[in-house]
Design a protein around this motif. Structure first.
Motif, short mmCIF file in Angstrom:
data_model
loop_
_atom_site.label_atom_id
_atom_site.label_comp_id
_atom_site.label_asym_id
_atom_site.label_seq_id
_atom_site.Cartn_x
_atom_site.Cartn_y
_atom_site.Cartn_z
N PRO A 118 5.53 -10.02 -1.25
CA PRO A 118 4.72 -9.63 -0.10
C PRO A 118 3.24 -9.57 -0.46
O PRO A 118 2.88 -9.48 -1.64
N GLU A 119 2.40 -9.62 0.53
CA GLU A 119 0.97 -9.40 0.31
C GLU A 119 0.75 -7.93 -0.05
O GLU A 119 1.36 -7.04 0.54
N THR A 120 -0.13 -7.71 -1.01
CA THR A 120 -0.38 -6.33 -1.44
C THR A 120 -1.76 -5.82 -1.03
O THR A 120 -2.12 -4.69 -1.37
N ALA A 121 -2.52 -6.64 -0.32
CA ALA A 121 -3.81 -6.23 0.25
C ALA A 121 -4.75 -5.63 -0.80
O ALA A 121 -5.43 -4.63 -0.55
N GLY A 122 -4.75 -6.24 -2.00
CA GLY A 122 -5.66 -5.78 -3.03
C GLY A 122 -5.23 -4.54 -3.77
O GLY A 122 -5.96 -4.05 -4.64
N ARG A 123 -4.06 -3.99 -3.45
CA ARG A 123 -3.61 -2.77 -4.11
C ARG A 123 -3.00 -3.08 -5.48
O ARG A 123 -2.51 -4.17 -5.72
N ASP A 127 0.51 1.21 -6.45
CA ASP A 127 0.14 1.65 -5.10
C ASP A 127 0.94 0.89 -4.03
O ASP A 127 1.38 1.48 -3.04
N ALA A 128 1.12 -0.41 -4.25
CA ALA A 128 1.92 -1.19 -3.29
C ALA A 128 3.37 -0.74 -3.30
O ALA A 128 4.02 -0.67 -2.25
N ALA A 129 3.88 -0.43 -4.48
CA ALA A 129 5.27 0.04 -4.59
C ALA A 129 5.45 1.38 -3.89
O ALA A 129 6.44 1.60 -3.18
N VAL A 130 4.50 2.29 -4.10
CA VAL A 130 4.60 3.60 -3.46
C VAL A 130 4.59 3.46 -1.94
O VAL A 130 5.38 4.11 -1.24
N ALA A 131 3.75 2.58 -1.42
CA ALA A 131 3.69 2.37 0.03
C ALA A 131 5.02 1.85 0.55
O ALA A 131 5.52 2.31 1.59
#
Length: 309
Positions: A118-123, A127-131
């Protein structure tokens, strides 16, 4: 009266095929409700989410061999685990990632991402995993973390007298970064299993790889480096958050005595531990640290056992 009995009999017979109602088009009575429930099927529950973070082991990176393109692939243990445990994989891993990248690195470049990432939007990965974990609260099935190999690999090119010092510094950095990452993942994952991984001892392949100076000595040093230092340090960090740890080094036979020789069709009599790492990774022939499909199978089996899935 006779007509009424005939009507009742006809209605009873029709119940075998459809609901009997008191008037045309009326499906609101008990019989109509029973008929409706008989034709309604429940949707299957959604698959639980599996979040994968880490480096090229999780992306399934492979060199271009056997006519196959190099890069991320479905060989990855993460894909095998998701398929066998029937989980929806969200693979945030990035080839080349270090432990510092896990918590503070820039967005992964497209060429280094896992397939269908997936796109992670610069995270950062964490941080992407936590979201993702927070968005999937109550439906998290598994989290895996494989990191630290890219911190350690540069030590293999150091002079032999500097290998231990280099590894000590690398492990200190890895522990600090895991101490930042793992509590965040645990808080977001709730009670879902988190499985931490180590690596095959690919440096054993230096025993037969002429491109590695002092290869046999490096292979000998690597055994205690993984068993007594690197893996114990990783496990201690995972233990702090109640995560399970898979000693992939042991699972791939690295702790067998190097005096135990086996015949190898390419290299002749060599230690069995070396022969196994040649079989499961690309290091012996290509000086490439990544697993072959058989190596990913071993890792996937370890994850499934540790997670109880």
């Amino acid at each position: 009266m006779l007509r009424r009995h005939r009507s009742a009999l006809a209605c009873a017979l029709l119940l075998a095929l459809t609901a009997c109602t008191g008037g045309s088009g009326d499906s609101g009575g008990p019989e109509g409700a029973a008929g409706g429930s008989a034709t309604t099927s429940s949707a299957p529950p959604p698959r639980k989410v599996y979040v994968s973070v880490g480096d090229s082991y999780a992306t399934g990176f492979r060199p271009p061999v056997g006519g196959q393109r190099g890069g991320s692939s479905e060989d990855a243990f993460s894909h095998l685990v998701a398929e066998r445990a029937d989980l929806r994989l969200v693979n945030l891993a990035c080839s080349g990632a270090t432990s510092a990248d896990l918590v503070g690195g820039a967005d992964c470049t497209p060429g280094n991402r896992a397939l269908d990432a997936p796109e992670t939007a610069g995270r950062t990965q964490v941080d992407a995993a936590v979201a993702e974990l927070e968005a999937s609260a109550g439906q998290v099935g598994l989290v895996t973390v494989v990191i630290g190999g890219n911190d350690l690999i540069p030590c293999a090119s150091q002079p032999q007298q500097a290998v231990v010092a280099c590894a000590t510094q690398a492990v200190t950095r890895i522990k600090a970064n895991l101490a930042t990452a793992l509590p965040k993942l645990r808080a977001a994952a709730g009670d879902a299993p988190i499985v931490g991984l180590t690596y095959p001892d690919v440096f054993l392949g230096a025993w037969v790889n002429d491109e590695v100076p002092g290869g046999q000595r490096l292979a000998e040093l690597s055994v205690s480096l993984f068993r007594d230092f690197f893996n114990t340090s990783l496990k201690a960090e995972y233990d702090k958050v109640g995560a399970r740890f898979v000693d992939v080094t042991e699972a791939t036979g690295a702790y067998r005595p190097l005096a135990e020789l086996v015949p190898d069709p390419v290299h002749g009599q060599i230690p069995g531990a070396v022969a196994t790492v040649c079989e499961l990774t690309y290091f012996c022939e290509l000086t490439d640290v990544h697993p072959k499909p058989a190596g990913h199978e071993v890792i996937a089996d370890g994850v499934l056992r540790a997670s109880g899935l």
